[in-house]
Design a protein around this motif. Structure first.
Motif, PDB file in Angstrom:
ATOM      1  N   ARG A 340       0.833  -1.204   0.000  1.00 42.38           N
ATOM      2  CA  ARG A 340       0.000   0.000   0.000  1.00 42.38           C
ATOM      3  C   ARG A 340       0.871   1.258   0.000  1.00 42.38           C
ATOM      4  O   ARG A 340       0.519   2.278  -0.604  1.00 42.38           O
ATOM      5  N   GLU A 341       2.031   1.188   0.669  1.00 40.82           N
ATOM      6  CA  GLU A 341       2.914   2.356   0.774  1.00 40.82           C
ATOM      7  C   GLU A 341       3.517   2.748  -0.570  1.00 40.82           C
ATOM      8  O   GLU A 341       3.854   3.918  -0.778  1.00 40.82           O
ATOM      9  N   VAL A 342       3.678   1.792  -1.476  1.00 40.87           N
ATOM     10  CA  VAL A 342       4.302   2.111  -2.764  1.00 40.87           C
ATOM     11  C   VAL A 342       3.287   2.156  -3.901  1.00 40.87           C
ATOM     12  O   VAL A 342       3.660   2.217  -5.064  1.00 40.87           O
ATOM     13  N   GLY A 343       1.983   2.123  -3.566  1.00 43.62           N
ATOM     14  CA  GLY A 343       0.964   2.246  -4.607  1.00 43.62           C
ATOM     15  C   GLY A 343       0.641   0.958  -5.301  1.00 43.62           C
ATOM     16  O   GLY A 343       0.282   0.962  -6.481  1.00 43.62           O
ATOM     17  N   GLY A 344       0.747  -0.172  -4.607  1.00 47.12           N
ATOM     18  CA  GLY A 344       0.499  -1.458  -5.241  1.00 47.12           C
ATOM     19  C   GLY A 344      -0.926  -1.674  -5.693  1.00 47.12           C
ATOM     20  O   GLY A 344      -1.185  -2.525  -6.536  1.00 47.12           O
ATOM     21  N   LEU A 345      -1.869  -0.914  -5.128  1.00 50.18           N
ATOM     22  CA  LEU A 345      -3.260  -1.006  -5.562  1.00 50.18           C
ATOM     23  C   LEU A 345      -3.482  -0.156  -6.806  1.00 50.18           C
ATOM     24  O   LEU A 345      -2.850   0.886  -6.998  1.00 50.18           O
ATOM     25  N   ALA A 346      -4.430  -0.582  -7.631  1.00 49.74           N
ATOM     26  CA  ALA A 346      -4.626   0.034  -8.949  1.00 49.74           C
ATOM     27  C   ALA A 346      -5.071   1.485  -8.874  1.00 49.74           C
ATOM     28  O   ALA A 346      -4.928   2.228  -9.856  1.00 49.74           O
ATOM     29  N   ASN A 347      -5.609   1.912  -7.741  1.00 46.71           N
ATOM     30  CA  ASN A 347      -6.122   3.274  -7.624  1.00 46.71           C
ATOM     31  C   ASN A 347      -5.245   4.157  -6.738  1.00 46.71           C
ATOM     32  O   ASN A 347      -5.677   5.215  -6.290  1.00 46.71           O
TER      33      ASN A 347
END
Length: 890
Positions: A340-347
């Motif tokens: 989550r800290e590095v933007g692993g989710l698509a949004n």
């Protein structure tokens, strides 16, 4: 004289759940590995669960993917990576950047995640990177962002020990986060006045320490916490000063929460007025409250609203960010938080920035010097595989996860992957349900071989360090991604030579133009070098540039991350749960068991971890079982409109009537029909995109088998045709459960084929035509090769004893014939089904100790050691004690 074993010690971090326990790995000069808990790590202080304790048993190279493969043939790295870069570049050129996608995993290290996110969003220019964390924690992320303006977990693990009331909702803490459970149980033992409330449709092992168990109806959580908010207002328990100074939207949230009166609340929650009143008064009158929630809240079509209903109660009382107070999201995977800290989710974007915000996109694009940053969110997991199925995504790279087992509507996901024009899989195992459909497979480093960082549920970043030599040609995931980035023409942006360089860049981005405007900031480590990275101790974020590490809580004095620095109350409505219907009258809940992890690619290697629960099962209430004509140990077919499974019946009053529970771990490598996510519909939360895995309408019927079987084998069984089978690793070999609908084949020939037994080895055994029993055993001199036990009913065999015969010597004929009896003689008692995996203690041994006067868990531990290591079995031991003493009193 043999050379004494010299040990090298390495401090690293467990690769299982989000607790993030520190471990010490010791490697001897003979290659042996031992694992202990790290007493200095602040997450666990030396404690480990059964899975962590057994890590050394999962490090063998059996089944490892050791070399790149193209179309099943061995290839070199250059050939494989050139092909990946070529096919992705070709698809982008012909169909645009959204025609490609990455599906990644909370099993990746932060450095792997960072490079994957940078390549896809910054240089390919698409948001199409999502993660299996979407399946477990994305509703928590969405709820945090709606309320706080950021994905911030406010508290720390210490809060569970400091609280006077701990509410566990949708969390089987004892089995899913065992070390946190141990910390909580220890705190409660030292302060008996501490109260614990467990909110769960099932009476799980976590309820062992509960002062109150609320058997809530599926998806009743929003109604429950809305009712709590309304009660807190009417009883005068809210903190009006905190609400006025630090929040907005309270009147609307209260109005929505007041929509249900008490009779409506009882219908929506399935709880009595007395249960509601007792819980609400306890929360009202206790200042120091922590509410922990996990998959039971998140995995829902209304998961985000459930999260916000919980957050509303803590915001309304100001019970947040202070010692012993706050909402606490318990992450499922070892690095779901790091992803989550590095933007692993698509949004999302790296460093907790938002892909939807233009100024965040501009900031990241300038920092990366990216040619064309993604301008819109990509496809979330369920939608991503729909796009694979309908041809919008033409090139897919799957990393460190097994979506053919773990995704909802799993059969459709498998069909989509199988039909995709180009699929790359990076994994440690050659044969998984997903890897078999790959055009290119890339060998990744496993735990113990790779180096990087992970972040646990309390925002603590810890190092995973390598202590094993990389096998074959296995390479780090970040390296694979960076090499493909270079080959796609982005060499300058992907010139990293070590994970330390990747971490330093990640840290620098977190502080870039931040100045306290964003929650995630670890820029104190932006200039870290290789030596500093090697020695990096566990630390909590944030740690901005120029500051020392500190234990930190958020929001006690406000300071939220919306533009006005206030928190949002979110008005949520309690929606009616998807009801079961006449065709599918049961509600299925899925989840984890104590000793296995995800799709068993790691824990399935351990005989000890497989000994507690060796096959997929369904928990069913006795009255439901009686109505269906299902007896204990029968097989059960469970069906939804999307698929079916065949599992063993476990009849128990822990399960509520009308509800079923099936674990999510079993796959086609270990069972014929055990992939429970094949039943789960692709229904998702509208805000988070998280699938609803806890409320599935199904039907159940008895599986009509003509012949049941149990077998043990020294060799791993070959693929065989049986309508039901489940195989598990055992000491000295394998164990199998079997069922057949017809008369079956020639059993001697069948054994030769399945267990790889030479034609010149003749079996001993017998057939009883009256009872329908058949027993066969094959020996090579004094060594048992395999034994098969068949019956017209579930086979009555002392299973652990039968397994132990694989390692025993059978020097005379009488000992060999004893094997075919399926149980030990009077001089060698059967230990029974395993209860304590750490010390391999069975139920019969515990019952014998009870008869000898051991009437509590402590004395059982003194006599047998059971329950004295990880403690995960203590609730089960207590249940056995109560049952034995109750039976003796009758």
């Amino acid at each position: 004289m043999p050379e004494p074993v010299q040990e090298k010690s390495t401090k690293t971090t467990c690769p299982y759940c989000g607790v993030g326990c520190g471990v010490i790995a010791r490697v001897g000069n003979d290659g042996s590995v031992s694992i202990t808990g790290d007493p200095e790590h602040p997450a666990n202080f030396g404690r480990l669960c059964s899975k962590g304790s057994a890590l050394a048993e999962t490090l063998d190279l059996d089944g490892r993917l050791l070399y790149p493969e193209i179309g099943g043939r061995r290839a070199g790295w250059d050939e494989a990576l050139d092909l990946v870069a070529e096919r992705f570049s070709q698809s982008i050129a012909e169909h645009g950047p959204d025609s490609v996608a990455f599906y990644v995993s909370g099993q990746l290290l932060t450095e792997d995640y960072y490079i994957a996110n940078k390549l896809m969003k910054g240089f390919i220019g698409s948001g199409n990177i999502d993660t299996n964390s979407r399946l477990c924690m994305s509703s928590s992320v969405a709820g945090h962002r709606r309320a706080f303006g950021s994905d911030t977990v406010p508290g720390t693990y210490e809060d569970l020990e400091l609280a006077d009331l701990v509410v566990l909702t949708g969390s089987n803490l004892a089995w899913c986060h065992p070390v946190l459970y141990q910390r909580l149980a220890s705190a409660k033992a030292s302060r008996p006045e501490m109260k614990v409330v467990v909110i769960d449709p099932r009476r799980t092992m976590t309820s062992d320490i509960a002062d109150m168990h609320l058997a809530i109806a599926p998806d009743g959580d929003t109604a429950l916490f809305n009712g709590l908010l309304s009660h807190l207002v009417t009883s005068g328990a809210i903190d009006q000063n905190y609400i006025s100074a630090h929040t907005r939207g309270f009147p609307e949230a209260f109005a929505a929460a007041s929509a249900l009166d008490l009779p409506a609340l009882t219908r929506a929650t399935g709880l009595t007025l007395a249960e509601l009143g007792d819980f609400y008064r306890l929360f009202e009158t206790t200042e120091k409250v922590v509410t922990c929630y996990s998959q039971g809240v998140n995995q829902s079509a209304s998961g985000t609203d459930k999260v916000n209903a919980i957050l509303n109660c803590h915001l309304a009382t100001g019970r947040i960010g202070r010692p012993g107070m706050g909402p606490f999201s318990l992450t499922g995977q070892p690095n779901a938080m790091g992803g989550r800290e590095v933007g692993g989710l698509a949004n999302m974007l790296a460093a907790h920035m938002d892909l939807e915000k233009q100024h965040h996109r501009d900031l990241v694009q300038r920092f990366w010097n990216a040619p064309g940053l993604a301008t819109k969110p990509g496809l979330k997991a369920v939608d991503m595989f729909r796009a694979v199925a309908d041809g919008r995504i033409k090139a897919l790279w799957i990393m460190a996860t097994n979506p053919v087992v773990s995704m909802p509507d799993a059969d459709a996901v498998e069909a989509a992957i199988k039909a995709c024009p180009f699929v790359v899989v990076s994994d440690v195992l050659r044969e998984t349900d997903t890897a078999r459909h790959a055009h290119v497979t890339l060998p990744s480093l496993g735990w113990g071989e790779k180096s990087g960082t992970v972040t646990n549920s309390e925002r603590r970043i810890s190092r995973q360090r390598a202590f094993l030599v990389a096998p074959g040609e296995a390479r780090a995931d970040w390296w694979q991604l960076a090499e493909v980035g270079r080959r796609m023409g982005f060499a300058e942006a992907f010139g990293h030579t070590s994970p330390a360089e990747v971490f330093a860049e990640h840290a620098a981005l977190s502080g870039f133009e931040n100045d306290g405007r964003r929650d995630f900031d670890i820029s104190a480590h932006a200039a870290i070098d290789e030596a500093g990275y090697d020695d990096l101790p566990p630390f909590q974020w944030p740690q901005p540039k120029g500051t020392a590490p500190e234990e930190r809580r958020f929001f006690a004095e406000g300071g939220f991350y919306h533009p006005d620095r206030r928190a949002n109350f979110i008005a949520v409505e309690a929606v009616k749960a998807r009801p079961a219907n006449d065709a599918f009258p049961f509600t299925l809940n899925t989840g984890r068991v104590r000793d296995h992890w995800h799709t068993m690619t790691r824990t399935g290697k351990s005989a000890r971890l497989s000994s507690h629960l060796a096959e997929p099962f369904v928990e069913i209430h006795p009255r439901d079982a009686q109505k269906l004509g299902i007896a204990d140990a029968d097989l059960v077919t469970i069906e939804s409109p999307y698929g079916l499974v065949v599992v063993r019946a476990l009849i128990t009053e822990r399960q509520a009537e009308g509800n079923l529970f099936v674990p999510m771990h079993w796959n086609n490598q270990f069972a014929a029909k055990g992939r429970v996510d094949a039943l789960v519909p692709p229904v998702t939360d509208p805000f988070s995109g998280q699938p609803a895995s806890k409320n599935v309408a199904v039907r159940a019927t008895r599986f009509a088998a003509k012949t049941y079987g149990f077998a043990v084998s020294a060799q791993k069984p070959e693929v065989f045709d049986a309508p039901y089978w489940a195989a598990a690793k055992a000491e000295g070999g394998w164990r199998m459960e079997l069922a057949f609908r017809g008369d079956g084949p020639d059993w001697i020939d069948w054994c030769r084929q399945v267990f790889s037994i030479a034609a010149d080895i003749e079996p001993i055994g017998y057939t009883d035509r009256t009872s329908g029993e058949l027993r066969l055993a094959f020996f090579d001199e004094d060594r048992l090769l395999a034994a098969l036990f068949l019956s017209t009913r579930p086979v009555a065999v002392a299973r652990n004893w039968a397994v132990s015969q694989l390692g025993a010597s059978h020097a005379n004929l009488s000992r060999r014939f004893a094997v075919t009896a399926g149980r030990p003689g009077a001089d060698k008692p059967d230990p029974g089904a395993t209860v304590c995996s750490c010390f391999s203690v069975g139920v019969n041994q515990i019952a014998a100790a009870i008869r000898d006067g051991c009437h509590n868990v402590e004395t059982i531990g003194e006599k047998l050691s059971a329950g004295t290591n990880c403690g995960s079995c203590r609730a089960e031991i207590r249940g056995i004690i109560h049952a034995c003493l109750a039976a003796a009193a009758e």
